[in-house]
Design a protein around this motif. Structure first.
Motif: not given
Length: 218
Positions: A71-92
Motif C-alpha cells: 500500500t505504501m509503495k502504491a503511493a510513494t511511486g506516484i509521489l516520487e515521480a512528481a518530485l522528480k518531475a519538479q527537477g533534478e536536485m544536486p546530489v548531496k
C-alpha cells in the motif's frame, strides 16, 4: 480537501491495507498542490510505523504487514515521480542501504529511500538478507558516504555489529558513516556497537543522514 485530511486518509489507507485508495489519495493530493514530502513523512510513513508496532505486538500478522508495505509503495511511486518531475536536485551524497543478513523483511525501508531521494541523496538499495561483505564492497564500489542497515528482528541485530567490526578490521571505518535502524534498534544499541547514528523512523533517518553528510564534509 486540506493537507491534514489527506494525511489522515493516507494513514488510514496503510492501516487498512488498501493500495488503490493510497494511490488515489496521492494523486488527488498532488492535484491540489499538497506537499508530497509532508504527505510521505506525516501520512504514509506514520501508517506503516503503526502497522509495524501492531505486528510487533501481535495484533496483525505478516501477510497484513506485507500488504501494508505494498500500500505504501502504491503511493510513494506516484509521489516520487512528481518530485522528480519538479527537477533534478544536486546530489548531496551517496548512501548504501540494506536489510541485514538473515532478515527477510524490508518494511519501512522504501519510505526511507523515498525521503532521502527527495533531498538529493543517491541511494543504492541492496535489498534484503544482505551479507556484510556485500554491503562493504558496494560501499567501496559506489564511493558511498554513508552505510545504512536495517534489522527488523532481534535475532539479526548482531549483523549490524558485525558490519562495524569488519569496517574496523579492514581499516575502512573512517571512510564511511554508519546509520542503524529497525524495530528492535535503539540509540543505546547504536552507541554500544559504535554506529554513527540511529534513526527511529524515515523522518529521523533523513535528518540524521543530512547531519552526517555535513560532518563528513568538514
Amino acid at each position: 480537501m486540506s493537507l491534514e485530511n489527506y494525511i489522515s486518509e493516507a494513514i488510514d489507507a496503510v492501516i487498512n491495507c488498501d493500495p488503490p485508495k493510497a494511490a488515489e489519495i496521492a494523486t488527488q493530493a498532488l492535484a491540489e498542490g499538497c506537499d508530497p514530502v509532508q504527505l510521505l513523512s506525516e501520512g504514509f510513513s506514520v501508517g506503516i510505523r503503526e502497522m509495524g508496532e501492531k505486528f510487533g505486538q501481535g495484533e496483525v500478522f505478516l501477510p497484513q504487514l506485507i500488504l501494508a508495505a505494498e500500500t505504501m509503495k502504491a503511493a510513494t511511486g506516484i509521489l516520487e515521480a512528481a518530485l522528480k518531475a519538479q527537477g533534478e536536485m544536486p546530489v548531496k551524497g551517496t548512501m548504501i542501504i540494506a536489510t541485514v543478513e538473515g532478515d527477510l523483511h524490508d518494511i519501512g525501508k522504501g519510505i526511507v529511500i523515498s525521503m532521502l531521494s527527495t533531498q538529493g541523496i543517491k541511494v543504492i538499495d541492496l535489498g534484503r538478507d544482505v551479507k556484510t561483505d556485500k554491503i562493504i564492497q558496494a560501499a567501496i564500489d559506489h564511493n558511498a558516504d554513508i552505510i545504512g542497515t536495517c534489522a527488523l528482528l532481534t535475532t539479526t541485530m548482531m549483523a549490524q555489529k558485525k558490519l562495524e567490526d569488519e569496517l574496523h578490521r579492514r581499516n575502512l571505518r573512517q571512510q564511511f558513516k554508519t546509520v542503524v535502524g529497525g524495530a528492535p534498534c535503539t540509540q543505546r544499541w547504536a552507541d554500544k556497537i559504535g554506529a554513527d547514528a540511529y534513526a527511529e523512523d524515515a523522518a529521523e533517518a533523513l535528518t540524521k543522514v543530512l547531519e552526517l553528510l555535513k560532518t563528513k564534509a568538514l
